[in-house]
Design a protein around this motif. Structure first.
Motif, short mmCIF file in Angstrom:
data_model
loop_
_atom_site.label_atom_id
_atom_site.label_comp_id
_atom_site.label_asym_id
_atom_site.label_seq_id
_atom_site.Cartn_x
_atom_site.Cartn_y
_atom_site.Cartn_z
N GLY A 1 -9.86 -66.11 -7.07
CA GLY A 1 -9.57 -65.68 -5.41
C GLY A 1 -7.92 -65.40 -5.68
N HIS A 2 -7.11 -65.61 -7.05
CA HIS A 2 -5.92 -64.99 -6.73
C HIS A 2 -5.95 -63.57 -7.09
CE1 HIS A 2 -3.49 -68.70 -5.39
NE2 HIS A 2 -3.86 -69.40 -6.71
N VAL A 3 -6.34 -63.37 -8.29
CA VAL A 3 -6.78 -62.00 -8.87
C VAL A 3 -7.07 -60.74 -7.26
CG1 VAL A 3 -8.30 -59.96 -10.30
CG2 VAL A 3 -7.07 -62.60 -10.94
N ARG A 4 -8.12 -61.84 -6.84
CA ARG A 4 -8.84 -61.26 -5.49
C ARG A 4 -7.91 -61.13 -4.37
NH1 ARG A 4 -14.16 -64.03 -5.17
NH2 ARG A 4 -15.55 -63.39 -6.86
N ARG A 5 -7.00 -62.24 -3.94
CA ARG A 5 -5.83 -61.66 -3.92
C ARG A 5 -4.80 -60.60 -3.80
NH1 ARG A 5 -1.00 -63.74 -2.65
NH2 ARG A 5 -0.21 -63.96 -0.06
N ARG A 6 -4.87 -60.37 -5.00
CA ARG A 6 -3.27 -59.76 -5.81
C ARG A 6 -4.71 -58.45 -5.23
NH1 ARG A 6 -2.82 -56.77 -10.16
NH2 ARG A 6 -0.57 -55.88 -10.78
N LYS A 7 -5.40 -57.70 -6.03
CA LYS A 7 -6.39 -56.65 -5.46
C LYS A 7 -6.65 -56.16 -4.11
CE LYS A 7 -10.56 -54.09 -6.31
NZ LYS A 7 -11.93 -54.24 -6.54
N LEU A 8 -6.82 -56.88 -3.32
CA LEU A 8 -6.34 -56.72 -1.44
C LEU A 8 -4.68 -55.84 -0.92
CD1 LEU A 8 -8.65 -59.23 0.48
CD2 LEU A 8 -8.84 -56.87 -0.35
N LEU A 9 -3.50 -57.16 -1.86
CA LEU A 9 -2.17 -56.66 -1.76
C LEU A 9 -1.69 -54.77 -2.38
CD1 LEU A 9 -0.90 -60.22 -2.52
CD2 LEU A 9 -1.15 -59.06 -0.02
N LEU A 10 -2.38 -54.75 -3.76
CA LEU A 10 -1.81 -53.41 -3.84
C LEU A 10 -2.77 -53.22 -3.46
CD1 LEU A 10 -2.22 -54.53 -8.16
CD2 LEU A 10 -0.20 -54.28 -6.54
N GLU A 11 -4.12 -52.56 -2.94
CA GLU A 11 -4.96 -51.41 -1.83
C GLU A 11 -3.87 -51.49 -0.80
OE1 GLU A 11 -8.76 -52.85 -0.97
OE2 GLU A 11 -8.96 -52.38 -3.13
N GLU A 12 -3.35 -52.73 -0.22
CA GLU A 12 -2.62 -52.62 0.72
C GLU A 12 -0.89 -51.94 0.83
OE1 GLU A 12 -1.69 -52.57 4.85
OE2 GLU A 12 -3.71 -52.70 4.01
N LEU A 13 -0.28 -52.22 -0.19
CA LEU A 13 0.62 -51.19 -0.78
C LEU A 13 -0.15 -50.38 -1.03
CD1 LEU A 13 3.34 -52.04 -1.69
CD2 LEU A 13 2.67 -52.36 -4.13
N ASP A 14 -0.45 -49.96 -1.74
CA ASP A 14 -0.92 -48.29 -1.90
C ASP A 14 -0.50 -47.65 -0.90
OD1 ASP A 14 -0.99 -48.39 -4.47
OD2 ASP A 14 -3.07 -48.77 -4.69
N ARG A 15 -1.51 -48.01 0.16
CA ARG A 15 -2.09 -47.43 1.64
C ARG A 15 -0.60 -47.70 2.39
NH1 ARG A 15 -2.56 -48.11 7.57
NH2 ARG A 15 -1.48 -50.69 7.12
N CYS A 16 0.75 -48.38 2.21
CA CYS A 16 1.78 -47.67 3.24
C CYS A 16 2.57 -47.15 2.18
CB CYS A 16 2.41 -49.42 3.18
SG CYS A 16 1.44 -50.75 4.35
N SER A 17 2.91 -47.07 0.76
CA SER A 17 3.26 -46.60 0.33
C SER A 17 2.65 -44.76 0.15
CB SER A 17 3.64 -46.90 -1.02
OG SER A 17 3.30 -47.58 -1.60
N SER A 18 1.75 -44.43 0.51
CA SER A 18 0.88 -43.31 1.45
C SER A 18 1.76 -42.80 2.10
CB SER A 18 -0.14 -43.26 1.18
OG SER A 18 -0.40 -43.74 -0.33
N MET A 19 2.08 -43.95 3.12
CA MET A 19 2.02 -43.29 4.43
C MET A 19 3.62 -43.21 4.25
SD MET A 19 0.35 -46.01 6.80
CE MET A 19 1.09 -45.93 8.03
N LEU A 20 4.59 -43.84 3.94
CA LEU A 20 5.74 -43.84 3.45
C LEU A 20 6.06 -42.83 2.86
CD1 LEU A 20 8.69 -45.22 4.04
CD2 LEU A 20 8.66 -46.18 1.72
N LEU A 21 5.76 -42.45 2.46
CA LEU A 21 5.74 -40.71 1.90
C LEU A 21 5.37 -39.70 2.43
CD1 LEU A 21 6.78 -39.12 -1.10
CD2 LEU A 21 4.11 -39.29 -1.63
N ASN A 22 4.47 -39.73 3.11
CA ASN A 22 4.03 -38.50 4.23
C ASN A 22 5.36 -38.26 5.03
OD1 ASN A 22 1.89 -38.15 3.01
ND2 ASN A 22 0.75 -39.65 3.89
#
Length: 265
Positions: free
Chosen positions: A156-177
């Motif tokens: 469960g913690h691994v799945r949560r971490r995966k979701l958080l990393l996906e959201e982190l990638d999305r926010c990082s891409s938006m920030l870079l743009n």
């Protein structure tokens, strides 16, 4: 009394002394909101107050509510100490020695866009920091659960971490743009300012070359050549006069007054 460097945005021609405006969100309680700015200013004033009046003013500013902020915004706008964006969401406070003219009463779209983009970038930066901390915490929890033999909890913690990393990638891409767009817009604003200077310089040069009867200074190659020729002629004439004077001084005898004038001039 308050550090507001992060709020500053350079204004072309707004302040002859070089001080910039302070751009703030008109509503809300964010870091760049007018209400937060007033509260910070009030706290700073209260802590450094010399008189009871200053202390009371500081306390009042630090306790401003939404309705109080609206009244204060209307006051600074009516006193020509601030301008507002066309949509009314962004407020620009001017230095105390600057009154807003009618043509500057509305904040420009470029400055409004830069402020809005910067505010969005700050929100994304906070989001990236929060997601990073949460993903690291989830990873630590997964390792702890695995060591404790709690496989389901670890998964469960691994799945949560995966979701958080996906959201982190999305926010990082938006920030870079947004960072790229902000830099492009600032560069375009600087280029437009440079182009305006070029155009002013070209216009001034044309005015210098325009005939005097048209309001110019009449500078031309022909006038330069004529002036150079006249200057050379006059200098040659003066040299001739000087040689004549030297010849008189070194001659063998004294010449009468009228004859001296004829010989020299």
């Amino acid at each position: 009394r308050i550090k507001s460097q992060d709020h500053r945005l350079e204004e072309e021609g707004a302040d002859p002394d070089g001080a910039g405006r302070i751009l703030l969100g008109r509503t809300g309680d964010g870091m760049r909101s007018f209400r937060t700015f007033c509260r910070s200013a009030g706290e700073a004033l209260s802590s450094s107050a010399v008189t009871d009046e200053e202390a009371a003013c500081g306390r009042a500013m630090s306790r401003l509510g939404p309705a109080d902020v609206d009244i204060l915004v209307l006051t600074v706008l009516a006193s020509r100490r601030a301008s507002v964006s066309p949509d009314g969401d962004v407020l620009a406070l001017y230095p105390s020695n600057v009154l807003v003219s009618d043509e500057d009463a509305a904040l420009g779209e470029v400055d409004t866009a830069l402020f809005t983009m910067r505010s969005a970038m700050e929100a994304l930066e906070q989001c990236v920091e929060r997601l990073t901390n949460q993903s690291e915490a989830a990873s630590t929890a997964a390792l702890r659960a695995k060591r404790a033999g709690a496989s389901r909890a670890a998964i469960g913690h691994v799945r949560r971490r995966k979701l958080l990393l996906e959201e982190l990638d999305r926010c990082s891409s938006m920030l870079l743009n947004l960072e790229s767009a902000t830099q492009s817009l600032r560069r375009a604003k600087s280029d437009a300012r440079a182009l305006k200077c070029y155009e002013m310089a070209a216009g001034a040069m044309k005015l210098v070359r325009a005939p005097e009867e048209e309001g110019g200074m009449g500078l031309s190659a022909e006038r330069v050549e004529e002036a150079a020729e006249e200057l050379a002629e006059e200098m040659e004439e003066l040299d001739t006069i000087g040689r004549e004077l030297a010849a008189i001084g070194g001659g063998g005898g004294v010449v009468g007054g009228k004859k001296v004038f004829k010989q020299v001039f």
